[in-house]
Design a protein around this motif. Sequence first.
Motif, PDB file in Angstrom:
ATOM      1  N   GLY A  88      -2.394  -1.324  11.167  1.00  0.00           N
ATOM      2  CA  GLY A  88      -3.270  -2.077  12.209  1.00  0.00           C
ATOM      3  C   GLY A  88      -1.901  -3.150  12.412  1.00  0.00           C
ATOM      4  O   GLY A  88      -1.869  -3.455  13.873  1.00  0.00           O
ATOM      5  N   SER A  89      -1.171  -3.378  11.592  1.00  0.00           N
ATOM      6  CA  SER A  89      -0.148  -4.519  12.147  1.00  0.00           C
ATOM      7  C   SER A  89       1.411  -3.968  12.191  1.00  0.00           C
ATOM      8  O   SER A  89       2.126  -4.558  12.562  1.00  0.00           O
ATOM      9  CB  SER A  89       0.044  -5.695  10.918  1.00  0.00           C
ATOM     10  OG  SER A  89       0.306  -5.063   9.612  1.00  0.00           O
ATOM     11  N   GLY A  90       1.513  -2.646  12.053  1.00  0.00           N
ATOM     12  CA  GLY A  90       2.758  -2.126  12.229  1.00  0.00           C
ATOM     13  C   GLY A  90       3.574  -2.194  10.962  1.00  0.00           C
ATOM     14  O   GLY A  90       4.840  -2.002  10.978  1.00  0.00           O
ATOM     15  N   GLY A  91       3.016  -2.552   9.830  1.00  0.00           N
ATOM     16  CA  GLY A  91       4.033  -3.093   8.511  1.00  0.00           C
ATOM     17  C   GLY A  91       3.913  -1.560   7.616  1.00  0.00           C
ATOM     18  O   GLY A  91       3.622  -0.769   7.834  1.00  0.00           O
ATOM     19  N   SER A  92       4.337  -1.945   6.487  1.00  0.00           N
ATOM     20  CA  SER A  92       4.186  -0.846   5.495  1.00  0.00           C
ATOM     21  C   SER A  92       3.196  -1.486   4.405  1.00  0.00           C
ATOM     22  O   SER A  92       3.000  -2.787   3.980  1.00  0.00           O
ATOM     23  CB  SER A  92       5.685  -0.809   4.700  1.00  0.00           C
ATOM     24  OG  SER A  92       5.924  -1.828   4.201  1.00  0.00           O
ATOM     25  N   ALA A  93       2.689  -0.477   3.837  1.00  0.00           N
ATOM     26  CA  ALA A  93       1.571  -0.726   2.712  1.00  0.00           C
ATOM     27  C   ALA A  93       2.263  -0.960   1.557  1.00  0.00           C
ATOM     28  O   ALA A  93       3.213  -0.392   0.987  1.00  0.00           O
ATOM     29  CB  ALA A  93       0.645   0.508   2.613  1.00  0.00           C
ATOM     30  N   ALA A  94       1.680  -1.909   0.388  1.00  0.00           N
ATOM     31  CA  ALA A  94       2.243  -2.277  -0.857  1.00  0.00           C
ATOM     32  C   ALA A  94       1.471  -1.309  -1.797  1.00  0.00           C
ATOM     33  O   ALA A  94       1.325  -1.946  -2.763  1.00  0.00           O
ATOM     34  CB  ALA A  94       2.261  -3.631  -1.156  1.00  0.00           C
ATOM     35  N   VAL A  95       1.399  -0.060  -1.679  1.00  0.00           N
ATOM     36  CA  VAL A  95       0.859   0.999  -2.414  1.00  0.00           C
ATOM     37  C   VAL A  95       1.640   1.975  -2.584  1.00  0.00           C
ATOM     38  O   VAL A  95       2.553   2.217  -1.682  1.00  0.00           O
ATOM     39  CB  VAL A  95      -0.826   1.263  -2.051  1.00  0.00           C
ATOM     40  CG1 VAL A  95      -1.558   0.100  -2.042  1.00  0.00           C
ATOM     41  CG2 VAL A  95      -0.621   1.824  -0.730  1.00  0.00           C
ATOM     42  N   PRO A  96       1.543   2.802  -3.468  1.00  0.00           N
ATOM     43  CA  PRO A  96       2.322   4.097  -3.727  1.00  0.00           C
ATOM     44  C   PRO A  96       2.556   5.108  -2.358  1.00  0.00           C
ATOM     45  O   PRO A  96       1.320   4.866  -1.645  1.00  0.00           O
ATOM     46  CB  PRO A  96       1.811   4.869  -4.838  1.00  0.00           C
ATOM     47  CG  PRO A  96       1.349   3.677  -5.609  1.00  0.00           C
ATOM     48  CD  PRO A  96       0.613   2.650  -4.759  1.00  0.00           C
ATOM     49  N   GLN A  97       3.371   5.623  -2.027  1.00  0.00           N
ATOM     50  CA  GLN A  97       3.403   6.621  -0.959  1.00  0.00           C
ATOM     51  C   GLN A  97       2.312   7.482  -1.203  1.00  0.00           C
ATOM     52  O   GLN A  97       1.741   8.035  -0.015  1.00  0.00           O
ATOM     53  CB  GLN A  97       4.795   7.205  -0.707  1.00  0.00           C
ATOM     54  CG  GLN A  97       4.689   8.149   0.594  1.00  0.00           C
ATOM     55  CD  GLN A  97       4.574   7.383   1.597  1.00  0.00           C
ATOM     56  OE1 GLN A  97       4.852   6.196   1.953  1.00  0.00           O
ATOM     57  NE2 GLN A  97       3.949   8.115   2.735  1.00  0.00           N
ATOM     58  N   ALA A  98       2.060   8.106  -2.014  1.00  0.00           N
ATOM     59  CA  ALA A  98       1.122   9.022  -2.349  1.00  0.00           C
ATOM     60  C   ALA A  98      -0.414   8.402  -1.938  1.00  0.00           C
ATOM     61  O   ALA A  98      -1.228   9.247  -1.296  1.00  0.00           O
ATOM     62  CB  ALA A  98       0.890   9.638  -3.570  1.00  0.00           C
ATOM     63  N   THR A  99      -0.558   7.262  -2.367  1.00  0.00           N
ATOM     64  CA  THR A  99      -1.817   6.606  -1.870  1.00  0.00           C
ATOM     65  C   THR A  99      -1.937   6.357  -0.350  1.00  0.00           C
ATOM     66  O   THR A  99      -2.871   6.558   0.409  1.00  0.00           O
ATOM     67  CB  THR A  99      -2.037   5.261  -2.727  1.00  0.00           C
ATOM     68  OG1 THR A  99      -1.945   5.402  -3.915  1.00  0.00           O
ATOM     69  CG2 THR A  99      -3.296   4.433  -2.125  1.00  0.00           C
ATOM     70  N   THR A 100      -0.995   6.023   0.273  1.00  0.00           N
ATOM     71  CA  THR A 100      -0.631   5.675   1.714  1.00  0.00           C
ATOM     72  C   THR A 100      -1.184   7.012   2.531  1.00  0.00           C
ATOM     73  O   THR A 100      -1.765   7.184   3.282  1.00  0.00           O
ATOM     74  CB  THR A 100       0.646   5.152   1.984  1.00  0.00           C
ATOM     75  OG1 THR A 100       0.851   3.850   1.489  1.00  0.00           O
ATOM     76  CG2 THR A 100       0.660   5.012   3.596  1.00  0.00           C
ATOM     77  N   ALA A 101      -0.583   8.120   1.915  1.00  0.00           N
ATOM     78  CA  ALA A 101      -0.690   9.499   2.401  1.00  0.00           C
ATOM     79  C   ALA A 101      -1.923  10.046   2.362  1.00  0.00           C
ATOM     80  O   ALA A 101      -2.551  10.503   3.757  1.00  0.00           O
ATOM     81  CB  ALA A 101       0.445  10.450   1.850  1.00  0.00           C
ATOM     82  N   ALA A 102      -2.797   9.803   1.261  1.00  0.00           N
ATOM     83  CA  ALA A 102      -3.873  10.261   1.168  1.00  0.00           C
ATOM     84  C   ALA A 102      -5.098   9.573   1.971  1.00  0.00           C
ATOM     85  O   ALA A 102      -5.848  10.044   2.824  1.00  0.00           O
ATOM     86  CB  ALA A 102      -4.557   9.813  -0.339  1.00  0.00           C
ATOM     87  N   VAL A 103      -4.878   8.083   2.141  1.00  0.00           N
ATOM     88  CA  VAL A 103      -5.760   7.255   2.731  1.00  0.00           C
ATOM     89  C   VAL A 103      -5.469   7.605   4.537  1.00  0.00           C
ATOM     90  O   VAL A 103      -6.396   7.595   5.236  1.00  0.00           O
ATOM     91  CB  VAL A 103      -5.357   5.708   2.642  1.00  0.00           C
ATOM     92  CG1 VAL A 103      -6.354   4.671   3.776  1.00  0.00           C
ATOM     93  CG2 VAL A 103      -5.791   5.613   1.209  1.00  0.00           C
ATOM     94  N   LEU A 104      -4.130   7.641   4.838  1.00  0.00           N
ATOM     95  CA  LEU A 104      -3.876   7.983   6.205  1.00  0.00           C
ATOM     96  C   LEU A 104      -4.509   9.330   6.651  1.00  0.00           C
ATOM     97  O   LEU A 104      -4.989   9.466   7.723  1.00  0.00           O
ATOM     98  CB  LEU A 104      -2.438   8.182   6.415  1.00  0.00           C
ATOM     99  CG  LEU A 104      -1.711   6.532   6.624  1.00  0.00           C
ATOM    100  CD1 LEU A 104      -0.452   6.814   6.911  1.00  0.00           C
ATOM    101  CD2 LEU A 104      -2.337   5.939   7.736  1.00  0.00           C
ATOM    102  N   ALA A 105      -4.385  10.414   5.644  1.00  0.00           N
ATOM    103  CA  ALA A 105      -4.892  11.502   6.051  1.00  0.00           C
ATOM    104  C   ALA A 105      -6.478  11.625   6.089  1.00  0.00           C
ATOM    105  O   ALA A 105      -7.060  12.199   7.211  1.00  0.00           O
ATOM    106  CB  ALA A 105      -4.654  12.666   4.904  1.00  0.00           C
ATOM    107  N   GLU A 106      -7.155  10.815   5.548  1.00  0.00           N
ATOM    108  CA  GLU A 106      -8.756  10.335   5.592  1.00  0.00           C
ATOM    109  C   GLU A 106      -8.913   9.770   6.900  1.00  0.00           C
ATOM    110  O   GLU A 106      -9.839  10.005   7.414  1.00  0.00           O
ATOM    111  CB  GLU A 106      -9.119   9.974   4.190  1.00  0.00           C
ATOM    112  CG  GLU A 106     -10.557   9.864   4.376  1.00  0.00           C
ATOM    113  CD  GLU A 106     -11.574  11.244   4.473  1.00  0.00           C
ATOM    114  OE1 GLU A 106     -12.775  10.972   5.304  1.00  0.00           O
ATOM    115  OE2 GLU A 106     -10.946  12.186   3.919  1.00  0.00           O
TER     116      GLU A 106
END
Length: 91
Positions: free
Chosen positions: A58-76
Amino acid sequence: MAQLEEALATQPVIEQAKGILMVLRNWSEDEAFAAPRQVSQRTNLKRHDVAEVVVAAGSGGSAAVPQATTAAVLAELNVSGIVPQEIPDER
């Protein structure tokens, strides 16, 4: 005691995610609170990690979680139609 401390530490990002979803999706407070919980249950990730990804998207930043977590959440989130945005990878 540790669970209480973790809950207090993660509450701000959950509230930020809720606010972003309320603004971006024109959702009620209850709808915006429920969406990250549903994604958390579907992905078997903690709600505050889901919230971190929502805030970053929402803010155009980066998440402070592992890339795999980010990918899984974004996919969902994309499947759910909640936040159809990419997040830059800074990890």
